[in-house]
Motif scaffolding. Sequence first.
Motif, PDB file in Angstrom:
ATOM      1  N   CYS A  87       0.832  -1.211   0.000  1.00  0.00           N
ATOM      2  CA  CYS A  87       0.000   0.000   0.000  1.00  0.00           C
ATOM      3  C   CYS A  87       0.864   1.257   0.000  1.00  0.00           C
ATOM      4  O   CYS A  87       0.529   2.244  -0.656  1.00  0.00           O
ATOM      5  CB  CYS A  87      -0.957  -0.014   1.184  1.00  0.00           C
ATOM      6  SG  CYS A  87      -2.279  -1.250   1.030  1.00  0.00           S
ATOM      7  N   ARG A  90       2.043   2.196  -3.349  1.00  0.00           N
ATOM      8  CA  ARG A  90       0.938   2.577  -4.227  1.00  0.00           C
ATOM      9  C   ARG A  90       0.243   3.854  -3.772  1.00  0.00           C
ATOM     10  O   ARG A  90      -0.806   4.200  -4.298  1.00  0.00           O
ATOM     11  CB  ARG A  90      -0.071   1.436  -4.307  1.00  0.00           C
ATOM     12  CG  ARG A  90       0.475   0.225  -5.042  1.00  0.00           C
ATOM     13  CD  ARG A  90      -0.560  -0.857  -5.128  1.00  0.00           C
ATOM     14  NE  ARG A  90      -0.043  -1.984  -5.868  1.00  0.00           N
ATOM     15  CZ  ARG A  90      -0.291  -3.245  -5.557  1.00  0.00           C
ATOM     16  NH1 ARG A  90      -1.067  -3.533  -4.525  1.00  0.00           N
ATOM     17  NH2 ARG A  90       0.208  -4.199  -6.284  1.00  0.00           N
ATOM     18  N   SER A 129      -4.833  -5.274  -3.622  1.00  0.00           N
ATOM     19  CA  SER A 129      -5.853  -4.237  -3.825  1.00  0.00           C
ATOM     20  C   SER A 129      -5.411  -2.859  -3.377  1.00  0.00           C
ATOM     21  O   SER A 129      -6.207  -1.929  -3.356  1.00  0.00           O
ATOM     22  CB  SER A 129      -7.128  -4.613  -3.066  1.00  0.00           C
ATOM     23  OG  SER A 129      -7.624  -5.838  -3.506  1.00  0.00           O
ATOM     24  N   GLY A 141     -10.549  -0.957  -1.514  1.00  0.00           N
ATOM     25  CA  GLY A 141      -9.218  -1.036  -2.113  1.00  0.00           C
ATOM     26  C   GLY A 141      -9.121  -0.303  -3.431  1.00  0.00           C
ATOM     27  O   GLY A 141     -10.119   0.163  -3.992  1.00  0.00           O
ATOM     28  N   GLY A 142      -7.879  -0.218  -3.927  1.00  0.00           N
ATOM     29  CA  GLY A 142      -7.603   0.436  -5.195  1.00  0.00           C
ATOM     30  C   GLY A 142      -7.963   1.904  -5.180  1.00  0.00           C
ATOM     31  O   GLY A 142      -8.454   2.457  -6.155  1.00  0.00           O
ATOM     32  N   ASP A 144      -7.695   6.125  -4.658  1.00  0.00           N
ATOM     33  CA  ASP A 144      -6.892   7.332  -4.778  1.00  0.00           C
ATOM     34  C   ASP A 144      -7.497   8.311  -3.776  1.00  0.00           C
ATOM     35  O   ASP A 144      -8.429   7.966  -3.048  1.00  0.00           O
ATOM     36  CB  ASP A 144      -6.885   7.871  -6.215  1.00  0.00           C
ATOM     37  CG  ASP A 144      -8.273   8.224  -6.733  1.00  0.00           C
ATOM     38  OD1 ASP A 144      -9.232   8.340  -5.933  1.00  0.00           O
ATOM     39  OD2 ASP A 144      -8.417   8.393  -7.950  1.00  0.00           O
TER      40      ASP A 144
END
Length: 164
Positions: A87, A90, A129, A141-142, A144
Amino acid sequence: MEPTIQVDLNKIDDIIDRYHGNKEALLMIMQDISDIYSHVPPTVIPILVDRLGVKKSMVYSVATFYKTISLEPRGKYIVSVCTGTACHVRGAEKITEALRNKLGVCEDQTTEDRLFTLKAVRCIGCCASGPVITVNHETYGGLDRTAAEKVIDTYKNMPLNGTA
């Protein structure tokens, strides 16, 4: 001034009885109490000491060691941002920053209305994710920045007795 929390002693007794007053179940008992009150209220500690036959220091040791237990009131919604490696790379820090700004609190703080508590956690276990947040037991998850803020908006706009 902190609002006074009315502790239902019958509920506390029921929880302790569910575990047959076994001192080995102290952690589970404290978690069940936290599920009701968002923390372990100070007035419950002497009851745990008396009913379970444990030392006060043991109750405090459990409360300070386990992240799922708090001695301070927390929000209705615990927002946990995963800061594990997957995480982190990302963009977890950007998610954390967006949530700090959105909620007006830093990690381990609760909003004034006691609706949200923001936490940083090491790993949620959804590495594929990432970046990931949880709100209580729901995982998102995923994300922004914008998506994380929309998750918060969903909970802000919920009826007080509603769930996601």
